[in-house]
Write an enzyme that holds these catalytic residues in place. Structure first.
Site, PDB file in Angstrom:
ATOM      1  N   ASN A 126       5.757  -2.646  -1.834  1.00 52.76           N
ATOM      2  CA  ASN A 126       4.433  -2.785  -2.455  1.00 52.76           C
ATOM      3  C   ASN A 126       4.570  -3.721  -3.639  1.00 52.76           C
ATOM      4  O   ASN A 126       5.593  -3.700  -4.321  1.00 52.76           O
ATOM      5  CB  ASN A 126       3.922  -1.435  -2.974  1.00 52.76           C
ATOM      6  N   GLY A 127       3.524  -4.502  -3.919  1.00 50.44           N
ATOM      7  CA  GLY A 127       3.579  -5.417  -5.058  1.00 50.44           C
ATOM      8  C   GLY A 127       3.498  -6.850  -4.571  1.00 50.44           C
ATOM      9  O   GLY A 127       3.210  -7.112  -3.404  1.00 50.44           O
ATOM     10  N   TRP A 150      -1.605  -3.012   3.172  1.00 52.88           N
ATOM     11  CA  TRP A 150      -2.919  -3.565   2.828  1.00 52.88           C
ATOM     12  C   TRP A 150      -2.631  -5.006   2.466  1.00 52.88           C
ATOM     13  O   TRP A 150      -2.041  -5.295   1.434  1.00 52.88           O
ATOM     14  CB  TRP A 150      -3.510  -2.793   1.657  1.00 52.88           C
ATOM     15  N   GLU A 196     -26.958   3.007  -9.003  1.00 48.72           N
ATOM     16  CA  GLU A 196     -26.179   3.360  -7.812  1.00 48.72           C
ATOM     17  C   GLU A 196     -25.676   4.791  -7.841  1.00 48.72           C
ATOM     18  O   GLU A 196     -25.763   5.500  -6.846  1.00 48.72           O
ATOM     19  CB  GLU A 196     -24.952   2.433  -7.691  1.00 48.72           C
ATOM     20  N   GLU A 254     -25.339  -5.910 -14.102  1.00 51.18           N
ATOM     21  CA  GLU A 254     -24.319  -5.079 -13.463  1.00 51.18           C
ATOM     22  C   GLU A 254     -24.339  -3.659 -14.049  1.00 51.18           C
ATOM     23  O   GLU A 254     -24.194  -2.678 -13.317  1.00 51.18           O
ATOM     24  CB  GLU A 254     -22.944  -5.745 -13.622  1.00 51.18           C
ATOM     25  N   LYS A 256     -24.963  -0.320 -11.825  1.00 49.20           N
ATOM     26  CA  LYS A 256     -24.026   0.813 -11.782  1.00 49.20           C
ATOM     27  C   LYS A 256     -24.773   2.124 -12.020  1.00 49.20           C
ATOM     28  O   LYS A 256     -24.531   3.116 -11.356  1.00 49.20           O
ATOM     29  CB  LYS A 256     -22.908   0.669 -12.828  1.00 49.20           C
ATOM     30  N   ARG A 286      -5.689   5.677   0.915  1.00 49.94           N
ATOM     31  CA  ARG A 286      -5.584   4.497   0.049  1.00 49.94           C
ATOM     32  C   ARG A 286      -6.148   3.249   0.708  1.00 49.94           C
ATOM     33  O   ARG A 286      -6.321   2.228   0.055  1.00 49.94           O
ATOM     34  CB  ARG A 286      -4.108   4.227  -0.296  1.00 49.94           C
ATOM     35  N   HIS A 307     -41.533 -10.825 -22.588  1.00 46.97           N
ATOM     36  CA  HIS A 307     -42.514 -11.287 -21.609  1.00 46.97           C
ATOM     37  C   HIS A 307     -42.836 -10.212 -20.575  1.00 46.97           C
ATOM     38  O   HIS A 307     -43.286 -10.533 -19.472  1.00 46.97           O
ATOM     39  CB  HIS A 307     -41.995 -12.557 -20.918  1.00 46.97           C
ATOM     40  N   LYS A 343     -20.023   1.383   1.370  1.00 48.88           N
ATOM     41  CA  LYS A 343     -19.046   0.522   0.704  1.00 48.88           C
ATOM     42  C   LYS A 343     -19.122  -0.889   1.269  1.00 48.88           C
ATOM     43  O   LYS A 343     -19.018  -1.865   0.548  1.00 48.88           O
ATOM     44  CB  LYS A 343     -17.643   1.099   0.911  1.00 48.88           C
ATOM     45  N   CYS A 392       0.786  -1.230   0.000  1.00 45.20           N
ATOM     46  CA  CYS A 392       0.000   0.000   0.000  1.00 45.20           C
ATOM     47  C   CYS A 392       0.811   1.270   0.000  1.00 45.20           C
ATOM     48  O   CYS A 392       1.238   1.680  -1.046  1.00 45.20           O
ATOM     49  CB  CYS A 392      -1.096   0.027   1.014  1.00 45.20           C
TER      50      CYS A 392
HETATM   51  C1  G6P Z   1     -22.591  -2.956  -0.964  1.00 42.23           C
HETATM   52  C2  G6P Z   1     -21.787  -2.167  -1.992  1.00 42.23           C
HETATM   53  C3  G6P Z   1     -21.799  -2.891  -3.332  1.00 42.23           C
HETATM   54  C4  G6P Z   1     -21.286  -4.306  -3.163  1.00 42.23           C
HETATM   55  C5  G6P Z   1     -22.099  -5.071  -2.103  1.00 42.23           C
HETATM   56  C6  G6P Z   1     -21.452  -6.386  -1.760  1.00 42.23           C
HETATM   57  O1  G6P Z   1     -23.934  -2.914  -1.286  1.00 42.23           O
HETATM   58  O2  G6P Z   1     -22.326  -0.857  -2.126  1.00 42.23           O
HETATM   59  O3  G6P Z   1     -20.966  -2.196  -4.241  1.00 42.23           O
HETATM   60  O4  G6P Z   1     -21.349  -4.973  -4.379  1.00 42.23           O
HETATM   61  O5  G6P Z   1     -22.147  -4.314  -0.895  1.00 42.23           O
HETATM   62  O6  G6P Z   1     -20.227  -6.119  -1.161  1.00 42.23           O
HETATM   63  P1  G6P Z   1     -19.046  -7.149  -1.016  1.00 42.23           P
HETATM   64  O7  G6P Z   1     -17.979  -6.362  -0.273  1.00 42.23           O
HETATM   65  O8  G6P Z   1     -19.551  -8.298  -0.197  1.00 42.23           O
HETATM   66  O9  G6P Z   1     -18.613  -7.561  -2.363  1.00 42.23           O
END
Ligand code: G6P
Length: 610
Positions: free
Chosen positions: A99-100, A73, A490, A483, A487, A27, A506, A605, A2
């Site tokens: 890092n890496g 991290w 969201e 997905e 997106k 980060r 349908h 998150k 990290c």
């Molecule tokens: C939350 C986030 C989504 C994520 C979901 C599952 O709703 O806002 O972006 O896909 O949780 O999270 P996870 O960390 O288990 O993949």
């Protein structure tokens, strides 16, 4: 991996390092540490948790003029004090931050153990400390020892080394993980990003791959790893800290979308066996037989991870010929699911902390089946509570809407498919080799899409006031349609529905009129002809059609106003490419609508409540 900071100069090194590490906190990290040269000895202090906790431990360490600091991290080994950086060699005279990922760390470790080295941590980084020690004992020259050690290393690194034997230098090297040198007055610094050193200087030199730098208080010398001098002028940084943190991108989400060539590469790194056409994942080695002989996979996840799981179902059923059920973790838990002998439950989670997924896997464990994880955050609760698993190595994801984690999850599901299908002999070596070869090409193909966003921005401009969107795909790209719709919902707060394209007739077809844009994923794959008919159904009802396509043919051109072309790849890998324009479309729509892209309203998150 990290955050990295190194300092040599007249100031209090401890203070400079702590301040630099705080600048890198954005980060994401799980532990922190410093190594300082005090009274001719290296003093190492490290702790899990926050930099502020480390700061409290530092006490009387304020006389040092040289030191290195790191926020970790976790990738190899859970986040704890021992695994935190800096790492030291057997003598304690050499300290390193890194890092890496060192891909061949396990072979190197075996060799070093046989030479008598003793290891304290589970990290790949500690191997470097001992390897450098080994070469130092022969050369008595730190720079040379680092250079020779790196010749034996496969993988990526941004690293800084210090030694009490050579108290006036820091040695840094880069391959794949960024490093920037800060040039000051009677001091020089090095960091993984400029935000950590900008308080001290704005004059910087960015290191390139395969370069090594020797940094003293008054001088910086740059060479390549073949020991040839490299000349590079310093740059003067004019941008502010916030811009630097986002790597010059306007938002973390855009930065993370743009990281995908590298994150997908990291998911594959060290795991592809080109000649055998198979994959090799350390985290599954002990359970390989169970995985290959399983009667059924049940995959549990939420949100974006659930969409990745659905792609996994298509891939695994087609190639590994194993029945796969995909369940919302929250539903699985409360419906008293039937689990049988021979079942394996997989939990997919970026954060590794999603409560619904955690609770569901606990439920599965109670029922006595093995539970394996596909997780990003090392040492997270789900990673700890699963019996085995694969880390996706996407690095910290800060934007709430998941992007790079999704493509890395898909990369890992493909690795699992490769392993299981080859072992079950439902895939030939030749097929395996073809898939592996194409996996190597994916990062470049992702980059091609990222280099071409003007058209996507223009489409976003045209449709930014739309109130509804339909996303349609078939086969392996049906979950990608889901997905894409997620997106958009969201981050731009536009209602969007994802649907299997054939299922549209349908129900959703009733919604279609001139105000309803429909985004199709229509790649030239096994469902191409079918999906062209579905596009026609929308066109006949005056719907606006946006198509994600491979190079468009005449038939498609007659049908769609907007065609976003992406490179061709194998059908099972295509979601890794087809999702990227959809991520970008939602991003630009949200920006144009003035939404808070990185922290959309009402979302978190990591959702640690039911
Ligand atoms: C939350 C986030 C989504 C994520 C979901 C599952 O709703 O806002 O972006 O896909 O949780 O999270 P996870 O960390 O288990 O993949």
């Amino acid at each position: 991996m990290c955050g990295i900071v190194g300092y040599i100069g007249d100031k209090d090194a401890c203070e400079v390092l702590v301040e630099g590490l705080k600048r890198l906190e954005y980060r994401g990290y799980d532990s922190a540490g410093v190594a300082l040269l005090m009274d001719s000895r290296i003093k190492v202090l490290k702790t899990p948790g926050k930099v502020s906790k480390l700061e409290k431990m530092l006490g009387d360490s304020h006389s040092a003029k040289i030191g290195i600091g790191h926020t970790r991290w976790a990738t190899h080994g859970e986040p704890n004090t021992v695994n935190a950086h800096p790492h030291t060699d057997c003598t304690g005279n050499i300290a390193i931050i890194h890092n890496g990922i060192i891909e061949n760390y396990s072979a190197l470790k075996t060799k070093l153990l046989s030479l008598g080295h003793t290891f304290k941590s589970q990290t790949d980084t500690e191997v470097l400390a001992h390897l450098i020690e080994e070469f130092y004992s022969r050369t008595k020259n730190l720079e040379m020892a680092v250079r020779l050690a790196l010749k034996d290393v496969d993988g990526t690194f941004g690293l800084v080394v210090m030694s009490s034997n050579e108290p006036d230098i820091l040695v840094a090297a880069r391959r794949g993980s960024p490093l920037v040198i800060g040039l000051g007055e009677s001091e020089n610094l090095i960091a993984s990003d400029a935000s950590a050193l900008i308080r001290h200087t704005r004059n910087v030199i960015y290191m390139h791959d395969n370069e090594i730098a020797v940094i003293t208080r008054d001088n910086v010398s740059l060479k390549n790893l073949d020991d040839e001098a490299v000349e590079r002028d310093a740059e003067h940084l004019t941008f502010d800290i916030e811009q630097i943190e986002k790597g010059g991108f306007a938002h973390f989400m855009l930065k993370e979308i743009n990281e995908q060539p590298e994150t997908v590469l990291n998911a594959f790194r060290g795991r592809l066996m080109d000649d055998e056409g198979i994959s090799n994942m350390g985290g599954l080695r002990d359970v390989e037989d169970k995985v290959t002989n399983a009667r059924r996979f049940v995959i549990l996840a939420c949100g974006t991870s659930w969409h990745a799981a659905l792609v996994g179902k298509y891939i695994l059923e087609q190639y590994a010929k194993i029945p796969v059920e995909v369940d919302y973790a929250s539903e699985f838990r409360y419906r008293n699911p039937v689990l049988m002998d021979g079942d394996i439950v997989w939990a997919i989670s970026q954060s590794g902390e999603t409560l619904d997924t955690l609770a569901a896997l606990r439920e599965a464990r109670v029922k006595g089946v093995p539970v394996y994880g596909i997780v990003n955050v090392v040492g997270s609760t789900i990673a700890r509570e699963t019996d085995a698993g694969v880390y996706i190595h996407a690095g910290p994801e800060i934007g709430v809407a998941s992007t790079k984690a999704f493509t890395s999850q898909l990369a890992v599901l493909n690795l699992i498919n490769l392993l299981v299908a080859r072992k079950r002999k439902t895939m030939t070596a030749e097929q395996g080799r073809e898939i592996v070869a194409e996996m190597h090409r994916l990062p470049e193909k992702i980059q091609q899409i990222l280099d071409n966003t003007v058209q996507i921005e223009a489409i976003a401009e045209e449709f930014k006031e739309s109130r509804n969107f339909l996303y349609l795909g078939r086969g392996v790209n049906f979950p990608v349609a889901l997905e894409g719709a997620l997106k958009l919902k969201e981050i731009s707060y536009i209602h969007a529905e994802g649907y299997p394209a054939a299922e549209m007739k349908h129900g959703p077809i009733a919604l279609i009129d001139e105000n309803m844009p429909a985004v199709f994923i229509a790649l030239r794959d096994s469902t191409y002809d079918k999906i062209l008919s579905n596009i026609q159904e929308v066109r006949a009802r005056k719907g606006n059609v946006i198509v994600i396509a491979n190079e468009a043919d005449g038939r498609l051109r007659d049908l769609a106003e907007h065609i976003i072309e992406i490179p061709e790849t194998l059908e099972i890998l295509s979601p890794i490419l087809s999702v990227i324009p959809l991520q970008l479309l939602s991003y630009y729509m949200a920006v144009k609508r003035g939404c808070n892209v990185d922290q959309p309203r009402n979302l978190a998150k990591s959702v640690t409540v039911e």
